[in-house]
Scaffold this motif. Structure first.
Motif, PDB file in Angstrom:
ATOM      1  N   ALA A  85      30.483  49.955  47.666  1.00 17.01           N
ATOM      2  CA  ALA A  85      30.337  49.468  49.039  1.00 17.01           C
ATOM      3  C   ALA A  85      28.895  49.088  49.334  1.00 17.01           C
ATOM      4  N   ALA A  86      27.956  49.853  48.822  1.00 18.09           N
ATOM      5  CA  ALA A  86      26.543  49.540  49.043  1.00 18.09           C
ATOM      6  C   ALA A  86      26.135  48.234  48.372  1.00 18.09           C
ATOM      7  N   LEU A  87      26.826  47.884  47.278  1.00 19.18           N
ATOM      8  CA  LEU A  87      26.490  46.680  46.528  1.00 19.18           C
ATOM      9  C   LEU A  87      27.285  45.459  46.972  1.00 19.18           C
ATOM     10  N   ALA A  88      28.192  45.625  47.929  1.00 18.39           N
ATOM     11  CA  ALA A  88      29.066  44.526  48.342  1.00 18.39           C
ATOM     12  C   ALA A  88      28.277  43.437  49.050  1.00 18.39           C
ATOM     13  N   THR A  89      28.511  42.201  48.642  1.00 13.61           N
ATOM     14  CA  THR A  89      27.890  41.036  49.279  1.00 13.61           C
ATOM     15  C   THR A  89      28.940  39.944  49.452  1.00 13.61           C
ATOM     16  N   ALA A  90      28.700  39.056  50.385  1.00 18.74           N
ATOM     17  CA  ALA A  90      29.626  37.954  50.624  1.00 18.74           C
ATOM     18  C   ALA A  90      29.691  37.019  49.426  1.00 18.74           C
ATOM     19  N   ASP A  91      28.573  36.853  48.731  1.00 20.62           N
ATOM     20  CA  ASP A  91      28.564  35.975  47.557  1.00 20.62           C
ATOM     21  C   ASP A  91      29.440  36.529  46.441  1.00 20.62           C
ATOM     22  N   ALA A  92      29.407  37.836  46.250  1.00 19.83           N
ATOM     23  CA  ALA A  92      30.186  38.441  45.169  1.00 19.83           C
ATOM     24  C   ALA A  92      31.676  38.507  45.493  1.00 19.83           C
ATOM     25  N   TYR A  93      32.021  38.815  46.740  1.00 22.88           N
ATOM     26  CA  TYR A  93      33.418  39.006  47.112  1.00 22.88           C
ATOM     27  C   TYR A  93      34.087  37.740  47.627  1.00 22.88           C
ATOM     28  N   GLY A  94      33.311  36.828  48.177  1.00 21.19           N
ATOM     29  CA  GLY A  94      33.901  35.622  48.748  1.00 21.19           C
ATOM     30  C   GLY A  94      34.785  35.969  49.937  1.00 21.19           C
ATOM     31  N   GLY A  95      35.965  35.327  50.003  1.00 22.22           N
ATOM     32  CA  GLY A  95      36.899  35.590  51.086  1.00 22.22           C
ATOM     33  C   GLY A  95      37.520  36.968  51.039  1.00 22.22           C
ATOM     34  N   ARG A  96      37.443  37.623  49.893  1.00 14.42           N
ATOM     35  CA  ARG A  96      38.030  38.956  49.766  1.00 14.42           C
ATOM     36  C   ARG A  96      37.232  40.000  50.554  1.00 14.42           C
ATOM     37  N   LEU A  97      36.002  39.717  50.893  1.00 16.37           N
ATOM     38  CA  LEU A  97      35.197  40.702  51.615  1.00 16.37           C
ATOM     39  C   LEU A  97      35.855  41.092  52.935  1.00 16.37           C
ATOM     40  N   GLU A  98      36.474  40.141  53.605  1.00 12.62           N
ATOM     41  CA  GLU A  98      37.142  40.430  54.870  1.00 12.62           C
ATOM     42  C   GLU A  98      38.354  41.326  54.669  1.00 12.62           C
ATOM     43  N   LEU A  99      38.959  41.285  53.498  1.00 18.29           N
ATOM     44  CA  LEU A  99      40.121  42.116  53.217  1.00 18.29           C
ATOM     45  C   LEU A  99      39.732  43.535  52.823  1.00 18.29           C
ATOM     46  N   VAL A 100      38.629  43.669  52.084  1.00 20.35           N
ATOM     47  CA  VAL A 100      38.219  44.984  51.587  1.00 20.35           C
ATOM     48  C   VAL A 100      37.329  45.692  52.602  1.00 20.35           C
ATOM     49  N   PHE A 101      36.330  44.980  53.113  1.00 18.57           N
ATOM     50  CA  PHE A 101      35.396  45.544  54.101  1.00 18.57           C
ATOM     51  C   PHE A 101      35.372  44.635  55.332  1.00 18.57           C
ATOM     52  N   PRO A 102      36.372  44.698  56.185  1.00 24.11           N
ATOM     53  CA  PRO A 102      36.445  43.761  57.317  1.00 24.11           C
ATOM     54  C   PRO A 102      35.275  43.893  58.291  1.00 24.11           C
ATOM     55  N   LEU A 103      34.784  45.107  58.506  1.00 17.64           N
ATOM     56  CA  LEU A 103      33.680  45.282  59.446  1.00 17.64           C
ATOM     57  C   LEU A 103      32.391  44.672  58.912  1.00 17.64           C
TER      58      LEU A 103
END
Length: 453
Positions: free
Chosen positions: A356-374
């Motif tokens: 979670a600390a390493l999560a970025t929009a570039d790495a996750y793309g559209g999936r970021l909203e599904l995994v970490f919506p906030l």
């Protein structure tokens, strides 16, 4: 003893009747079918959010088969308690699902004074039943079915409360249940076991079932785990045509954990050959490790590393930690849930925190909203999300410990305890038990193995 067994059976029948009448009344008042065309009633931060109900029916089937067949076969390894344990597992699942539909329904699926049930709520209830089955593994063979039903009643309620705090209030991402299912279930059961500790009873060899059923149960149980675990861990993830990361990560973790078992077990237990139950342990540990991180960007090689480390935990735990639990902490762990669910669940939570600390929009793309919506909405930074993931661990442990103490104290009440001069009463209430035939040479302590609820 026959008279007391007959009385216990009557008490069990009465309790089952009362609980079933209660659930029927509550279902009649509150529970309704969920309209197929209605949007998800679950809150945004709930793990069952925004799921397509039509797609969930196959998922529910896989999860339900795993809860009944997978977990049921895994408790059949004890020589005297095996058949009765399977029966108790079915009893626990049957009541836990009904009670979970009500408790979770009031928290997640309650609208206009009614609880709307569908595939989402049934998958949620099966996850709750799995957590309770893990808890029962710590006290298996040492509590009677009446106590087991009461443990289920309280365990389901506390599970739903912990899940609501983590997923809805704190916004934690834990789709596979590293914290909500495995960690909570394990330490809730262990605390109940600690409160129920009776020194004069624990010294009796008659109360310690060291026999084993044939490994055919372990073989079939392990096959079910391999077939249905990926569906189980991914049943609550959001798809929206995205790649099933949870399925892929689970498979990689399963494979690596199995190799870890073949690597370490012969080193630790040179006097014995590898048993199938050891592979079961590694299989379960790998899934507990991958529960929170399954839908995150672990990467395939990361899933292999996590699975390999998880596979090392059970053999090391049974060899070094289980004796300490029993002798110093006075906590008996019949099925080894601490080594197979508890510790891997904690490590899985730490892994999820790091990701979670390493999560970025570039790495996750559209999936970021599904995994970490906030995080995707800008309400939190990745660091804030990681702190919430980390804080969820002590919250779960605290609630499991306090809930376990309360439940153990209730189960220890004089009217619920088995008489001290009764042998195998806990199993004979539901099943005939042979007086002879336990193979003590196959002692789980000697082999350092266990199978899990």
């Amino acid at each position: 003893m026959p008279e007391h067994t007959a009385a216990s059976r009557l008490q069990l029948s009465g309790l089952c009747f009362l609980l079933q009448i209660l659930t029927i009344i509550l279902f009649a008042i509150f529970v309704r079918y969920s309209p197929e065309s209605s949007p998800s009633l679950c809150s945004q931060n709930c793990s069952w959010r925004s799921q397509d109900s039509g797609f969930q029916h196959p998922r529910f089937r896989d999860v339900h088969l795993q809860a009944l067949l997978g977990f049921g076969l895994l408790v059949a390894f004890l020589g005297r308690y095996g058949p009765g344990s399977v029966a108790i597992s079915i009893l626990v699942v049957a009541f836990a699902i009904q009670w979970a539909v009500l408790i979770q329904g009031f928290l997640y699926f309650f609208l206009n004074g009614k609880i709307y049930v569908g595939a989402q709520s049934m998958v949620s209830a099966d996850f709750c039943a799995a957590a309770v089955l893990i808890s029962t593994g710590a006290v298996l063979g040492r509590v009677n079915p009446i106590q087991m039903l009461l443990l289920t009643l309280l365990g389901v309620t506390l599970f739903a409360l912990n899940e609501y705090i983590l997923l809805s209030l704190m916004g934690v991402s834990d789709s596979g249940g590293s914290l909500t299912v495995y960690t909570f279930g394990a330490y809730f059961g262990l605390m109940v076991s600690r409160i129920l500790h009776q020194p004069h009873m624990d010294k009796r060899k008659e109360q310690q079932d060291t026999g084993h059923q044939p490994d055919v149960f372990a073989v079939v149980g392990t096959l079910y785990l391999w077939i249905f675990w990926p569906s189980f861990t991914s049943a609550t993830t959001v798809r929206d045509n995205a790649e099933p990361w949870a399925v892929l990560n689970t498979y990689f973790s399963l494979a690596a954990s199995t190799l870890a078992t073949f690597l370490l077990s012969p080193v630790l237990y040179e006097e014995s050959t590898l048993r199938m139950v050891q592979i079961q342990d590694a299989t379960l540990a790998s899934v507990a490790m991958m529960g929170m991180a399954g839908e995150m960007l672990v990467t395939p090689f990361g899933a292999l590393i996590a699975g390999f480390l998880a596979g090392l935990i059970p053999p090391l735990g049974f060899r070094f930690l289980t004796p300490i639990l029993c002798s110093r902490l006075k906590t008996q762990d019949t099925c080894g849930v601490h080594n197979v669910h508890g510790l891997p669940g904690i490590l899985g939570a730490l892994l999820g925190t790091l990701l979670a600390a390493l999560a970025t929009a570039d790495a996750y793309g559209g999936r970021l909203e599904l995994v970490f919506p906030l995080v995707a909405q800008g309400s939190r930074t990745a660091t804030d999300q990681a702190l919430c993931q980390l804080c969820a661990l002590p919250v779960t442990l605290l609630l499991a410990a306090l809930g376990g103490c309360l439940t153990g104290a209730i189960l220890k009440m004089k009217g619920l305890r088995s008489p001290p001069d009764t042998q195998y009463l806990e199993n004979r209430v539901l099943w005939e038990v042979a007086e002879e035939g336990c193979d003590h040479r196959a002692s789980r302590k000697e082999l350092g193995t266990s199978t899990l609820v």
